[in-house]
Structure formats: C-alpha cells, structure tokens
Design an enzyme around this catalytic site. Structure first.
Site, PDB file in Angstrom:
ATOM      1  N   GLU A  12      23.080   1.168 109.599  1.00 30.23           N
ATOM      2  CA  GLU A  12      22.894  -0.284 109.461  1.00 30.23           C
ATOM      3  C   GLU A  12      23.750  -0.782 108.299  1.00 30.23           C
ATOM      4  OE1 GLU A  12      21.833  -2.204 111.966  1.00 30.23           O
ATOM      5  OE2 GLU A  12      19.849  -1.280 111.925  1.00 30.23           O
ATOM      6  N   THR A  38      26.791  -0.670 108.076  1.00 30.28           N
ATOM      7  CA  THR A  38      27.916   0.245 107.862  1.00 30.28           C
ATOM      8  C   THR A  38      29.152  -0.217 108.627  1.00 30.28           C
ATOM      9  OG1 THR A  38      26.926   1.536 109.617  1.00 30.28           O
ATOM     10  CG2 THR A  38      26.653   2.384 107.397  1.00 30.28           C
ATOM     11  N   ASP A  91      27.432  -5.052 117.252  1.00 33.14           N
ATOM     12  CA  ASP A  91      26.626  -5.711 118.283  1.00 33.14           C
ATOM     13  C   ASP A  91      27.442  -5.982 119.547  1.00 33.14           C
ATOM     14  OD1 ASP A  91      25.002  -5.701 116.105  1.00 33.14           O
ATOM     15  OD2 ASP A  91      24.949  -7.875 115.836  1.00 33.14           O
ATOM     16  N   TYR A 148      23.699 -12.364 104.433  1.00 29.45           N
ATOM     17  CA  TYR A 148      24.469 -11.329 105.143  1.00 29.45           C
ATOM     18  C   TYR A 148      25.899 -11.299 104.593  1.00 29.45           C
ATOM     19  CZ  TYR A 148      26.686  -8.685 108.888  1.00 29.45           C
ATOM     20  OH  TYR A 148      27.393  -7.742 109.585  1.00 29.45           O
TER      21      TYR A 148
HETATM   22  C1  GLA Z   1      24.143  -7.706 112.343  1.00 28.20           C
HETATM   23  C2  GLA Z   1      25.660  -7.742 112.503  1.00 28.20           C
HETATM   24  C3  GLA Z   1      26.223  -6.343 112.740  1.00 28.20           C
HETATM   25  C4  GLA Z   1      25.720  -5.350 111.710  1.00 28.20           C
HETATM   26  C5  GLA Z   1      24.201  -5.454 111.556  1.00 28.20           C
HETATM   27  C6  GLA Z   1      23.691  -4.606 110.431  1.00 28.20           C
HETATM   28  O1  GLA Z   1      23.531  -7.322 113.540  1.00 28.20           O
HETATM   29  O2  GLA Z   1      26.031  -8.579 113.560  1.00 28.20           O
HETATM   30  O3  GLA Z   1      27.633  -6.393 112.748  1.00 28.20           O
HETATM   31  O4  GLA Z   1      26.381  -5.503 110.490  1.00 28.20           O
HETATM   32  O5  GLA Z   1      23.788  -6.787 111.323  1.00 28.20           O
HETATM   33  O6  GLA Z   1      23.895  -3.266 110.713  1.00 28.20           O
END
Ligand code: GLA
Length: 383
Positions: free
Chosen positions: A32, A34, A170, A220
């Site tokens: 996560e 990463t 994602d 984020y």
């Molecule tokens: C969100 C982002 C992903 C990733 C996760 C954390 O889902 O869209 O790219 O960074 O958070 O792992």
C-alpha cells in the site's frame, strides 16, 4: 446489479441499442502506498464494478446518464474545461487523454451504473476510468492501445482532471484483472505476474467501515510529496535515485536529520512495505498463509503509526479482528476510512462476521458492511 435496467434506459433515452462494457474495482492484498514509490503492489480485480452501455453518436458530444445518481449530462470532448460533476469528469478525462494519444475519439451516448461502494478504498473511480478507456479503445481504435497504456490513461485522468496524484495500482488492476488470480506488479519496471488465489482453508473478507474522513487539503498528495522529498534528499549524494525504491535503509538513515522526523517515518513505512510484499510473495509460493497474515498486521501498524493514513474506526476494526484470531488484517487502499482487508480462517469466519458488526456498532453507532471477496476479471466487452 440490474443490467437489463440500464439497457432499457439506454434504448429509451437514445432510441437504439448500445454495446455493453464492464470494468471492476479492486482489492489489494499488500503493498500500500508503494506504487508511486516504484515499489510492488499485490492487487486483484473484484466482481463488483462499473457497467456501461455505450454507442457512438456521430457528433463530438457525449450524452451521459449516471443511472445510480439519476444524473444526466452533455459535454463536448472538444471543450478544454469539461463538465463539473465529478462522475462525468472521469469519462471526459479519459476521452481527452485518448485524444491526446492521437486516437480519433468521437462523441458517444452512454448509460452507466456500478456496485463498487464509494469511498470504500475499492477504486470505484478506477473502475469508471478503465471501463471507458477499454470501451473507447474497442469502439474507435480496434483495441490497438495496449492494456498498460489504458491504465495510464486512467491514471492521467486522476492527475489532470480530478487532482489526485495517484499511482498506477488501481487502474492496472481494473484493466488486467483475471478471475481467481492476484497480480504482483513491479511499479518501477511495469513487469507483473499472476498468482492463482486459491487459499485452502482461508478466505478474504472486507469490512467496510462506512466512514471516510475527508480531511482538509489533499492528504494523499501530501504523503506522496513527503516520499519525493526523501528520495530527492538521498539523490543528492547517490546517483540513479528516482524513487524510494532505489533507496536502502542506510540511505534513509543518512538523511534522517535533513528531512525531519515526519518525512523520515513516511519513508520508513515505504521501505518496510517494499520488503513485506516480497516476503508475502515467498510465503504464498510456500502456501504459508500465517506469514501472509503477520505481514498484513505489520503493514497496518506502519500505515497507522508511521504513514498516518488510518483512523480510529479502522484501528478498532483491526484490533477487534486480532482478538477474533483473524490471521491478517489491515486498512486497504488510500486510507482515512474505507475498508479493512481480512485473511480469515474458514473455522473463524462465522464468529467473525457475527461479532465484528456488533462490536463496531456498540463502539461507534455505525453499521459496517461485510463483503466476501470474489476475484473477478478485468475490463471487458460483454457480448
Ligand atoms: C489509492 C491510489 C493508488 C494507491 C493506493 C494506496 O488507491 O489510487 O494508486 O497509491 O491509494 O496504495
């Protein structure tokens, strides 16, 4: 999900039949925060996703109906600004990014709906992007764009049209998903492998906390900037460093004073997480799910204490899972609420799904939702 309903809506609104496309949300076993650090991730697509009925309309306009939200919008793909409603911005952004790739995208009509819970950390937005990226590639370009580029189009949409500087996990998972397989992606090289997911005697269960703490600003993006600052500090004295993936534990110690305690702890989490994904890959190859579970708890500890993307409700769900002898549990996705992902032994499942909701309700007065994970296919056209 009632697919017939959106098909009927489509023909009522647009007077013809459309083509049916779908793309899934995702889970992530481990790895996560990463992806934007060049590390490894371990996602899989889920059976929940976005379904869209689409047909080119021979203009430069998109006429879109978001069925779940009962929201209708029209926008031109030639217009720079695009629609203001977030659910349409994803569609608009994907079309614009495809045009930027030199693809002659034209206008289209669409009705879409989905069953990925919003704000649960299961990537409902990536599902929406991947669904349209896949569909436009199929309708206007005979599938000539490769899958990784489709994922990058979705990611660029988040960056430029939504303002979230996300990594690739994602969209990668939503496009590449395969039934009953998890995928380990090396976000530095782009190389990935499928891992059949058939844990004997265990299952994956999500608990949706049904809370999302929208903090001020963009936490984020802030986390990402912390990591970039540390990598930049290390790069001053070490060549070839682009992301934290290129940094060792001793590199990190060397810049501890310079970067300050907060950025140091963020980077410490990331370096640990890169190691944990590799440990989990080895454990999976041995069928050692106890180790997988321990690494999940260790990830949660790091995400909660060092990376600070958990919250009270999620920490409680993780503690409660531990007390119920759950093998592994951690917060999943970007953080600040959403789901925990739990690796549960079959014999503990019944007690788990009974006790977690009542304990959570007693503590916070909120109903959580149990979601049994089923690993499904990636973006596709449905005949
Ligand atoms: C969100 C982002 C992903 C990733 C996760 C954390 O889902 O869209 O790219 O960074 O958070 O792992």
């Amino acid at each position: 999900m009632d697919i017939q309903y959106i098909k009927t809506l489509f023909s009522e609104k647009f007077g013809c039949e459309g083509i049916h496309y779908a793309a899934p949300g995702r889970i992530n076993l481990i790895g996560e925060h990463t992806d934007y650090n060049g590390g490894f991730v371990f996602p899989g697509a889920v059976v929940q996703g976005i379904h869209a009925i689409i047909q080119p309309n021979g203009t430069h306009k998109v006429r879109a109906y978001a069925a779940d939200l009962n929201s209708y919008g029209e926008f031109s793909i030639e217009d720079e600004k695009g629609p203001s409603e977030m659910h349409f911005r994803y569609v608009f952004g994907v079309a614009r990014e495809m045009i930027a790739q030199g693809i002659a995208v034209e206008g289209f009509d669409t009705v879409f709906c989905g069953d990925v819970p919003l704000g649960a950390g299961m990537s409902s937005s990536a599902a929406l992007e991947s669904c349209f990226a896949f569909a436009l590639n199929d309708m206007f370009w005979e599938n000539r764009i490769d899958k990784m580029t489709l994922a990058k189009i979705g990611q660029a949409t988040e960056h430029k049209y939504v303002g979230v500087n996300c990594g690739i996990m994602d969209q990668f998972a939503s496009v590449h998903g395969r039934k009953n397989c998890l995928m380990r992606l090396d976000c530095q090289s782009g190389a990935f492998e499928y891992f059949p997911w058939e844990p004997k005697g265990y299952r994956l269960v999500l608990v949706n906390s049904c809370v999302k703490h929208e903090l001020v600003g963009s936490p984020y993006n802030d986390r990402r900037r912390s990591c970039e600052r540390v990598a930049a500090a290390i790069a001053k004295t070490k060549s070839g460093v682009e992301t934290l993936r290129d940094c060792s534990w001793s590199d990190l110690e060397r810049v501890r004073q310079e970067v300050g305690e907060e950025d140091y702890r963020r980077a410490r989490y990331v370096l640990g997480e890169v190691d944990r994904v590799l440990a989990v890959s080895d454990a999976l190859n041995r069928g050692d799910y106890e180790t997988v579970g321990q690494q999940m708890y260790a990830t949660h500890e790091g995400l909660s204490k060092d990376y600070e993307v958990s919250c009270e409700e999620i920490d409680f769900l993780v503690e409660t899972a531990k007390n119920l002898a759950v093998t592994g549990c951690r917060i999943m996705g970007g953080g600040f609420g959403g789901c925990t992902i739990n690796l549960v032994k079959d014999e503990h499942y019944a007690a788990f799904v009974q006790k977690i909701p009542s304990a959570y309700k007693a503590k916070f007065g909120i109903d959580c939702k149990i979601i049994d994970v089923e690993i499904g296919d990636g973006a596709r056209r449905i005949e």
